[in-house]
Design a protein around this motif. Structure first.
Motif, PDB file in Angstrom:
ATOM      1  N   UNK A   5      20.070-106.060  10.579  1.00 51.64           N
ATOM      2  CA  UNK A   5      19.150-106.847  11.400  1.00 51.64           C
ATOM      3  C   UNK A   5      18.527-107.929  10.548  1.00 51.64           C
ATOM      4  N   UNK A   6      18.758-109.193  10.912  1.00 45.97           N
ATOM      5  CA  UNK A   6      18.094-110.282  10.203  1.00 45.97           C
ATOM      6  C   UNK A   6      16.994-110.865  11.077  1.00 45.97           C
ATOM      7  N   UNK A   7      15.761-110.549  10.710  1.00 45.35           N
ATOM      8  CA  UNK A   7      14.584-111.030  11.432  1.00 45.35           C
ATOM      9  C   UNK A   7      13.699-111.847  10.495  1.00 45.35           C
ATOM     10  N   UNK A   8      14.286-112.248   9.348  1.00 40.93           N
ATOM     11  CA  UNK A   8      13.520-113.042   8.390  1.00 40.93           C
ATOM     12  C   UNK A   8      13.862-114.514   8.555  1.00 40.93           C
ATOM     13  N   UNK A   9      14.815-114.979   7.726  1.00 40.56           N
ATOM     14  CA  UNK A   9      15.242-116.364   7.822  1.00 40.56           C
ATOM     15  C   UNK A   9      16.760-116.432   7.759  1.00 40.56           C
ATOM     16  N   UNK A  10      17.314-117.456   8.409  1.00 41.31           N
ATOM     17  CA  UNK A  10      18.762-117.558   8.572  1.00 41.31           C
ATOM     18  C   UNK A  10      19.542-117.798   7.300  1.00 41.31           C
ATOM     19  N   UNK A  11      18.877-118.285   6.248  1.00 40.98           N
ATOM     20  CA  UNK A  11      19.625-118.581   5.023  1.00 40.98           C
ATOM     21  C   UNK A  11      19.659-117.390   4.062  1.00 40.98           C
ATOM     22  N   UNK A  12      19.412-116.199   4.574  1.00 44.88           N
ATOM     23  CA  UNK A  12      19.536-114.978   3.764  1.00 44.88           C
ATOM     24  C   UNK A  12      21.000-114.736   3.396  1.00 44.88           C
ATOM     25  N   UNK A  13      21.900-115.130   4.326  1.00 48.43           N
ATOM     26  CA  UNK A  13      23.335-114.894   4.117  1.00 48.43           C
ATOM     27  C   UNK A  13      24.108-116.067   4.733  1.00 48.43           C
ATOM     28  N   UNK A  14      25.201-116.451   4.087  1.00 50.59           N
ATOM     29  CA  UNK A  14      26.050-117.506   4.651  1.00 50.59           C
ATOM     30  C   UNK A  14      26.699-116.959   5.919  1.00 50.59           C
ATOM     31  N   UNK A  15      26.669-117.736   6.982  1.00 48.22           N
ATOM     32  CA  UNK A  15      27.203-117.282   8.266  1.00 48.22           C
ATOM     33  C   UNK A  15      28.659-116.856   8.136  1.00 48.22           C
ATOM     34  N   UNK A  16      29.432-117.577   7.328  1.00 48.59           N
ATOM     35  CA  UNK A  16      30.857-117.230   7.186  1.00 48.59           C
ATOM     36  C   UNK A  16      31.036-115.864   6.523  1.00 48.59           C
TER      37      UNK A  16
END
Lengths: 314, 314
Positions: free
Chosen positions: A222-233
């Motif tokens: 679950x990512x509820x922090x910020x979108x740049x925690x992980x590369x989407x690819x």
């Protein structure tokens, strides 16, 4: 004293503020106005309308109250150099966000998407597996105000909680807390991996494809922090390979999530359009925090609620 | 001693049972067999294959272990006259059922149906209201094993819990408990009304249209007990008139819910096809309870876990 709002709040909230602080001049504008900026001592903003130039214009400003939790778009250096106090409404997201996280977790475990789908098709279908949340182990990246509230709720469901933060110092409602350099050792333990990390130099692309290979097949991310925690690819690759069971995403590298993103169609992904911290009670709560802080400010206190270290970003 | 299962459990579960009780003769059949019935001392059943005739055939039976929680379909009088001990797996439904109830509540509050729908349409849509569960008041009809577990979880979400039972005696995890004759006074307080009542003479059609008019407009009604708590036509009328905000139904007067039922199409209804107590861990847990009870039984103890009063129906 002049307090300048760079947005225009609901009439009832404005009225109660003006009534409670007759000695203060409140200015409410729908957009940011340089003339008003130059005169204000306190600035109330959503944190997305300031840059270095604006800070230079706002010569008299000594306190910026940010009516949201993200301060990524603020000119950190310029604010720090001037010694401007910055506080936000951090705690305000705690309850709604934690409830959203629990809602998504329980929904997946208790087959709600299956139930809703069959109802659409008017089909009485009992052929699915229902799982239980209790007995799981959750790894929580960023056990701060929100993360600890998530931990409190998870513990009520008999979930074992492991917090991961910079220092490894113990955090509330975590059965264990470890420092970030232990992350790879901890990932294999997680039935649930939740990030509520803010976007900082340290958290940007903290997770990559390899981290997902260390998680259990049935893990929910679950990512509820910020979108740049992980590369989407990297995330898409891990999901395509079923390295994990499901991802619930409230934040994305690009928002709104582009219409052609693969994520939209993946069966093992839930797309929550960055609304998990929203609440019908949001503005009332912001104003309560602001009023308490303004009272303190007028009494000469500077150690405000949710005072931030602007350079560290939290 | 002969223990007769009128269903055929998973091989690993059978094996562990046979290993743990070498002195017992276990018979496993997919259906009920009169010859075996006549020889068995202990009967293990899902509770839907017995009638008065079968009880007469089962001359030696002294204990019936029901591997479900409902005993409506059992021949109560015949069993009571023989003094047969009846026990079930009541506690087993506690965790999965309570998790389902919380899942549905949080899903509605945190807009999960909206989120899922927009994902299907690949639409980034933030235009909805999100509510919070905390601060609500829940009225719980039947604060027994399951109801109290629901109460415990609700209290963790800062929900005020009011239990309603026959006696009005206090029940665990209820802030207040009242007797059923106070129901009409209590209904206007409820933001959430949850029934986990079994089907008995007293609970049959306990609620009617008038009760729903006493509830708040924004009330969520959840029936997770039995379908004959309220006449379907009364419930539909209340929902059409928006006397309440939403109904989550896991049980129905007729199951499966007929394809032409109006309920399927109502926007303010969730149809859960009587699966809320299901769990991937169900059978293991049943067997744990059965093993503990069988051990006691063989030691001559008769006060078994979940021993039932067959005439009262619980």
């Amino acid at each position: 004293m002049r307090v300048y709002f760079t947005f225009d709040p609901r009439p009832d909230l404005k009225e109660s503020l003006v009534n409670d602080f007759p000695e203060v001049d409140f200015i409410f504008h729908k957009t940011i106005d340089d003339k008003e900026l130059a005169k204000a001592e306190v600035l109330v903003t959503y944190g997305e309308d300031l840059d270095e130039e604006k800070i230079n214009i706002a010569k008299k400003v000594k306190w910026i109250f940010v009516a949201s939790s993200g301060i990524e778009k603020m000119p950190h250096q310029a604010i720090a150099e001037r010694g401007i106090v910055v506080s936000n409404v951090r705690g305000i997201h705690k309850k709604p966000m934690a409830e959203s996280i629990l809602a998504h977790l329980l929904s997946i475990k208790r087959a709600l998407p299956f139930i809703y789908k069959n109802q659409q098709e008017k089909t009485w279908n009992q052929k699915t597996k229902l799982y239980e949340l209790n007995g799981s182990t959750a790894l929580i990246l960023g056990p701060g105000a929100i993360g600890s509230e998530v931990g409190r709720m998870l513990q009520a469901f008999d979930v074992y909680t492991i917090g991961v933060n910079r220092s490894g110092e113990s955090a509330p409602y975590m059965n264990e807390t470890h420092s970030m350099d232990k992350l790879k050792e901890l990932l294999p333990k997680a039935d649930i991996l939740i990030s509520i990390l803010p976007s900082t130099v340290e958290t940007r692309y903290l997770l990559n494809y390899e981290h997902f290979t260390l998680l259990k097949d049935h893990c929910i991310f679950m990512n509820f922090g910020r979108g740049d925690l992980v590369k989407t690819e990297d995330l898409i690759r891990a999901l395509e390979e079923k390295q994990i069971f499901h991802a619930v995403l409230d934040v994305f590298e690009t928002e709104p999530l582009p219409g052609d993103s693969k994520l939209w169609e993946m069966e093992n992904v839930t797309i929550s359009p960055h609304i998990s911290s929203r609440s019908s009670r949001y503005l009332e709560r912001s104003f309560e925090i602001f009023k308490r802080s303004l009272r303190k400010w007028m009494n000469g206190e500077r150690n405000l609620e949710n005072k931030m270290d602007i350079l560290k970003g939290y």
